[in-house]
Design a protein around this motif. Structure first.
Motif, PDB file in Angstrom:
ATOM      1  N   GLU A  10      -4.885  -3.665  -8.384  1.00 28.45           N
ATOM      2  CA  GLU A  10      -4.555  -2.428  -7.678  1.00 28.45           C
ATOM      3  C   GLU A  10      -5.727  -1.476  -7.774  1.00 28.45           C
ATOM      4  OE1 GLU A  10      -1.421   0.687  -8.890  1.00 28.45           O
ATOM      5  OE2 GLU A  10      -0.319  -0.688  -7.567  1.00 28.45           O
ATOM      6  N   GLU A  62      -9.254   2.227   3.386  1.00 26.93           N
ATOM      7  CA  GLU A  62      -8.548   3.419   3.826  1.00 26.93           C
ATOM      8  C   GLU A  62      -7.700   3.152   5.075  1.00 26.93           C
ATOM      9  OE1 GLU A  62     -12.537   3.238   5.746  1.00 26.93           O
ATOM     10  OE2 GLU A  62     -11.776   3.100   3.720  1.00 26.93           O
ATOM     11  N   ALA A  78      -1.950   6.413  -1.968  1.00 26.75           N
ATOM     12  CA  ALA A  78      -3.079   6.545  -2.884  1.00 26.75           C
ATOM     13  C   ALA A  78      -3.697   5.223  -3.292  1.00 26.75           C
ATOM     14  CB  ALA A  78      -2.647   7.317  -4.129  1.00 26.75           C
ATOM     15  N   THR A  79      -2.912   4.153  -3.359  1.00 34.56           N
ATOM     16  CA  THR A  79      -3.428   2.888  -3.885  1.00 34.56           C
ATOM     17  C   THR A  79      -3.170   1.737  -2.917  1.00 34.56           C
ATOM     18  OG1 THR A  79      -1.371   2.414  -5.057  1.00 34.56           O
ATOM     19  CG2 THR A  79      -3.073   3.627  -6.261  1.00 34.56           C
ATOM     20  N   THR A 121       0.842  -1.188   0.000  1.00 40.65           N
ATOM     21  CA  THR A 121       0.000   0.000   0.000  1.00 40.65           C
ATOM     22  C   THR A 121       0.881   1.243   0.000  1.00 40.65           C
ATOM     23  OG1 THR A 121      -0.118   0.039   2.427  1.00 40.65           O
ATOM     24  CG2 THR A 121      -1.856  -1.150   1.247  1.00 40.65           C
ATOM     25  N   THR A 129     -13.614   0.192 -11.581  1.00 39.38           N
ATOM     26  CA  THR A 129     -12.351   0.804 -11.180  1.00 39.38           C
ATOM     27  C   THR A 129     -11.172   0.181 -11.916  1.00 39.38           C
ATOM     28  OG1 THR A 129     -13.244   1.304  -8.987  1.00 39.38           O
ATOM     29  CG2 THR A 129     -10.847   1.320  -9.229  1.00 39.38           C
ATOM     30  N   THR A 130     -11.120  -1.129 -11.975  1.00 37.46           N
ATOM     31  CA  THR A 130     -10.024  -1.815 -12.658  1.00 37.46           C
ATOM     32  C   THR A 130     -10.459  -3.225 -13.006  1.00 37.46           C
ATOM     33  OG1 THR A 130      -7.678  -2.389 -12.525  1.00 37.46           O
ATOM     34  CG2 THR A 130      -8.987  -2.726 -10.560  1.00 37.46           C
ATOM     35  N   PRO A 159      -7.729   2.234  -5.873  1.00 38.80           N
ATOM     36  CA  PRO A 159      -7.535   3.392  -4.994  1.00 38.80           C
ATOM     37  C   PRO A 159      -7.779   3.011  -3.535  1.00 38.80           C
ATOM     38  CG  PRO A 159      -8.797   4.020  -6.924  1.00 38.80           C
ATOM     39  CD  PRO A 159      -8.672   2.527  -6.970  1.00 38.80           C
ATOM     40  N   ARG A 160      -6.969   3.559  -2.655  1.00 37.72           N
ATOM     41  CA  ARG A 160      -7.013   3.199  -1.240  1.00 37.72           C
ATOM     42  C   ARG A 160      -8.079   4.015  -0.520  1.00 37.72           C
ATOM     43  NH1 ARG A 160      -1.832   4.086   2.737  1.00 37.72           N
ATOM     44  NH2 ARG A 160      -2.818   3.451   4.684  1.00 37.72           N
ATOM     45  N   GLU A 161      -9.325   3.689  -0.769  1.00 36.65           N
ATOM     46  CA  GLU A 161     -10.433   4.385  -0.130  1.00 36.65           C
ATOM     47  C   GLU A 161     -11.700   3.570  -0.285  1.00 36.65           C
ATOM     48  OE1 GLU A 161     -10.662   8.088  -2.178  1.00 36.65           O
ATOM     49  OE2 GLU A 161     -11.436   7.218  -4.026  1.00 36.65           O
ATOM     50  N   ASP A 177     -16.545   0.174  -7.676  1.00 32.27           N
ATOM     51  CA  ASP A 177     -16.701   0.989  -6.476  1.00 32.27           C
ATOM     52  C   ASP A 177     -18.009   0.624  -5.777  1.00 32.27           C
ATOM     53  OD1 ASP A 177     -17.799   3.578  -5.056  1.00 32.27           O
ATOM     54  OD2 ASP A 177     -15.620   3.833  -5.210  1.00 32.27           O
TER      55      ASP A 177
END
Length: 334
Positions: free
Chosen positions: A117, A148, A59-60, A56, A94-95, A119-121, A87
């Motif tokens: 990978e 997060e 951001a990701t 981590t 997202t990916t 986003p870290r949220e 999401d």
């Protein structure tokens, strides 16, 4: 034509028809079990993805997906597995990534590990789809949340003995009508490694108006595994009001945890951290900074009893009494 010649001619005709059928459709005389021998085997998701956090940064986050793909029957080629991360709130893609599998044989399940990978949220819905020869044969959905908080095990302390936020009065300036509050945020490391790069932000909001009266941030030092430490901040606010004290801890700019407390500086009104706000009169000038702030004037507090209301004076009250008396006399005469 003799009888023998007719039989020979008939047999020859039957043979010619059979040979013609073999030439036109080679599968006519094939073994009916041939299709069963060449038909691909069964493919399915034997185990839904188990998700492990990987590397981590600010951001990701990297997620490792551990899946088992089941197979049965004949050898099967052209099998692929597609992973998509949506999401959890918006449903937006997202990916995604796709993994091609080697030829599957035997009645068994095979492990499949891959990483994505995101986003870290927030949270995500991980969709797993299995294809055979380009056709969907199985699908699955798994949800993951709390990304997060990855990378740190520090949280605000929550126990009966130690509150997450301790608020005390550090100083009072009666001439300036200002009170300085000391807010101690208690943080506990529940992980197995020491943590650093922690920032604690404290915001004081006037309870009734939700106006931000003061805010500040401080850094927390290294907190060892299983240890608890305080991050203390001081904030100055107008006296005579009540405040919600909100605190948030960040690591590498990512929100990790939040906590709330209160500061009751109004002796006639008290609030609780989970209490609904009430309408109470206050002076906006108390919350305006600088030398240009308007002079503070006294205003009646919401808890004081008053016979007047906005828009009604003694003249209006007298008119109402006279109207009531005339109405009573009229009813008596009738």
């Amino acid at each position: 034509m003799t009888r023998e010649r007719r039989l020979v001619a008939a047999a020859t005709a039957v043979l010619l028809v059979a040979l013609l059928g073999v030439a036109v459709g080679p599968g006519v005389l094939a073994n009916p079990d041939a299709d069963e021998i060449t038909r691909p085997g069964r493919v399915s998701i034997a185990e839904s993805p188990a998700i492990d956090p990987g590397a981590t940064d600010g951001a990701t986050a990297e997620l490792t997906l551990h899946t088992r793909i089941g197979h049965g029957g004949n050898p099967t080629e052209n099998v692929s597995v597609r992973y998509r991360a949506y999401d959890a709130e918006s449903g937006l893609l997202t990916t995604e990534t796709t993994v091609d599998l080697p030829t599957l044989t035997g009645d068994r399940s095979v492990p499949l590990n891959t990483t994505i990978e995101v986003p870290r949220e927030g949270g995500y819905v991980i969709e797993t789809v299995v294809f055979r020869d380009g056709q969907v044969v199985d699908r699955d959905r798994t949800q993951v949340s709390g990304l997060e908080a990855l990378g740190t095990a520090v949280r605000f302390t929550r126990s009966d003995a130690v509150p997450p936020l301790s608020v005390s009065v550090a100083a009072v300036d009666a001439d300036a009508n200002r009170t300085t509050l000391s807010v101690a945020a208690s943080l506990t490391n529940r992980g197995a490694e020491a943590t650093d790069d922690l920032r604690v932000e404290v915001i004081l909001r006037q309870a009734e108006s939700n106006l931000v009266a003061a805010r500040t941030s401080t850094t927390a030092g290294d907190i060892g595994p299983g240890r608890t430490a305080d991050a203390t901040s001081e904030l100055t606010v107008p006296s005579g009001y009540n405040y919600y004290v909100d605190a948030a801890v960040y690591r590498d700019g990512v929100l990790v945890d939040t906590a709330r407390s209160v500061a009751n500086l109004d002796p006639t009104e008290t609030i609780a951290a989970n209490e609904t706000r009430r309408e109470v009169e206050f002076e906006v000038g108390d919350f305006a900074g600088g030398d240009d702030a308007p002079e503070r004037t006294e205003a009646p507090r919401a808890t004081e009893t008053s016979m007047s209301a906005p828009g009604f004076g003694p003249v209006v009250a007298l008119v109402a009494l006279l109207a009531a008396a005339l109405l009573a006399v009229r009813r008596t005469r009738s």
